[in-house]
Design an enzyme around this catalytic site. Structure first.
Site, PDB file in Angstrom:
ATOM      1  N   SER A  87       0.821  -1.207   0.000  1.00 52.98           N
ATOM      2  CA  SER A  87       0.000   0.000   0.000  1.00 52.98           C
ATOM      3  C   SER A  87       0.857   1.261   0.000  1.00 52.98           C
ATOM      4  O   SER A  87       0.412   2.321  -0.426  1.00 52.98           O
ATOM      5  CB  SER A  87      -0.925   0.009   1.221  1.00 52.98           C
TER       6      SER A  87
ATOM      7  N   GLY B 144      -5.624   0.205   6.186  1.00 54.13           N
ATOM      8  CA  GLY B 144      -6.119  -0.292   7.466  1.00 54.13           C
ATOM      9  C   GLY B 144      -7.519   0.138   7.839  1.00 54.13           C
ATOM     10  O   GLY B 144      -8.229  -0.572   8.553  1.00 54.13           O
TER      11      GLY B 144
ATOM     12  N   CYS C  87       2.374  -6.900   2.073  1.00 54.96           N
ATOM     13  CA  CYS C  87       1.424  -6.125   2.874  1.00 54.96           C
ATOM     14  C   CYS C  87       0.526  -7.109   3.608  1.00 54.96           C
ATOM     15  O   CYS C  87      -0.144  -7.930   2.974  1.00 54.96           O
ATOM     16  CB  CYS C  87       0.596  -5.219   1.968  1.00 54.96           C
ATOM     17  N   ASN C  88       0.537  -7.071   4.946  1.00 50.53           N
ATOM     18  CA  ASN C  88      -0.278  -7.987   5.726  1.00 50.53           C
ATOM     19  C   ASN C  88      -1.762  -7.778   5.472  1.00 50.53           C
ATOM     20  O   ASN C  88      -2.528  -8.739   5.328  1.00 50.53           O
ATOM     21  CB  ASN C  88       0.012  -7.807   7.221  1.00 50.53           C
TER      22      ASN C  88
ATOM     23  N   CYS D 235       2.573  -5.638  10.125  1.00 52.97           N
ATOM     24  CA  CYS D 235       2.452  -4.670   9.035  1.00 52.97           C
ATOM     25  C   CYS D 235       3.867  -4.404   8.566  1.00 52.97           C
ATOM     26  O   CYS D 235       4.753  -4.138   9.391  1.00 52.97           O
ATOM     27  CB  CYS D 235       1.782  -3.381   9.515  1.00 52.97           C
ATOM     28  N   THR D 236       4.107  -4.465   7.277  1.00 52.70           N
ATOM     29  CA  THR D 236       5.476  -4.301   6.780  1.00 52.70           C
ATOM     30  C   THR D 236       6.016  -2.897   7.012  1.00 52.70           C
ATOM     31  O   THR D 236       7.225  -2.683   6.942  1.00 52.70           O
ATOM     32  CB  THR D 236       5.571  -4.657   5.280  1.00 52.70           C
ATOM     33  N   HIS D 237       5.132  -1.941   7.315  1.00 52.78           N
ATOM     34  CA  HIS D 237       5.602  -0.603   7.678  1.00 52.78           C
ATOM     35  C   HIS D 237       6.269  -0.576   9.056  1.00 52.78           C
ATOM     36  O   HIS D 237       7.185   0.214   9.298  1.00 52.78           O
ATOM     37  CB  HIS D 237       4.424   0.393   7.719  1.00 52.78           C
TER      38      HIS D 237
END
Length: 264
Positions: free
Chosen positions: A12, A44, A75-76, A189-191
């Site tokens: 995202s 989200g 992206c989860n 979350c990959t962030h």
């Protein structure tokens, strides 16, 4: 298989760069396209129907345009909601992102561990199933920390991120019953690994963090093992948003070898 066919990483925003960094270490020769749906950020707070339709539509377009050898949904939120749908409609091999509940459940010493994700991720049956399969006898506490996505994006743009803002965004995890017993936190979350230092300060030295970036990269490497790979053009990053906004993260993108920025 065309040797110049790229691996496509999709997220995202820029959180998927945490996965790309691990993939570079395993497959430095692999041609890469990194796709950021900046116009759709954040995922989200969106409904499942919105996310599924958007992800399937975008990946369908990109599969046709770029002919990737493999697509990694880094992206989860997108994976837990849309992975099955995308696999049904595309012939391209797809690797998704799974919250690292299994290793975290094995690591916890107190028997209580946490999961930080977006609100959309933490409510998914996919997560329920992982908890049921791997966390028997353990207590998993979940919290949707959407604001951490915004803070991670800001940090990557070079903006100063206050650890108190990070702590405030995540504090709902430890305010739950038995939250004070958490010793391991899944960054779902990959962030969020972009904020691991700030999260470490917020939670204190007794808490360890687990995320799936290395495991995802390892799975991608397994699936493309033995395939010929030749980088005939510079690796690129594409966005659904404006190029002007994307330019704000040119520095971090260039550092990881993404020198061409384009609008999808």
């Amino acid at each position: 298989m065309d040797a110049s066919s790229p691996i496509l990483l999709f997220d995202s925003g820029v959180g998927g760069l945490t996965v790309l960094a691990e993939l570079r270490a395993l497959l430095p020769q692999a041609p890469i396209i990194y796709a950021a749906d900046m116009a759709g950020l954040p995922y989200g707070a969106k409904s499942e129907a919105e996310i599924a339709a958007r992800v399937a539509g975008l990946l369908g377009r990109m599969a046709e345009r770029y002919q990737p050898r493999l697509i990694c949904i880094a992206c989860n939120t997108a994976s837990t909601i849309a992975l099955g749908m995308v696999r049904d409609v595309l012939e391209t091999p797809i690797v998704g992102t799974v919250p690292a509940i299994k290793p975290a459940a094995a690591m916890t010493q107190t028997g209580v561990f946490g999961l930080l994700g977006t609100e959309a991720t933490i409510r998914q049956k996919y997560v329920d199933d992982l908890e049921r399969e791997f966390a028997g006898g353990k207590k998993l506490l979940r919290y949707g920390a959407n604001d951490l996505v915004t803070l991670a994006e800001a940090k990557l743009r070079g903006e100063k991120v206050d650890v108190h803002a990070v702590a405030e965004a995540a504090r709902g995890l430890v305010l739950q019953a038995r939250g004070n017993e958490i010793d391991t936190v899944v960054l779902a979350c990959t962030h969020f690994p972009l904020l691991e230092r700030e999260l470490g300060e917020a939670f204190g030295p007794g808490v360890r963090f687990v995320h799936g970036a290395h495991g995802i990269a390892r799975r991608v490497a397994q699936l493309v093992e033995g395939q010929p790979m030749t980088r005939t053009v510079p690796d690129r990053a594409v966005t659904t948003g404006s190029l002007e906004n994307f330019e704000k993260v040119r520095g971090p993108l260039s550092q990881i070898g993404l020198d061409r920025l384009e609008v999808l």
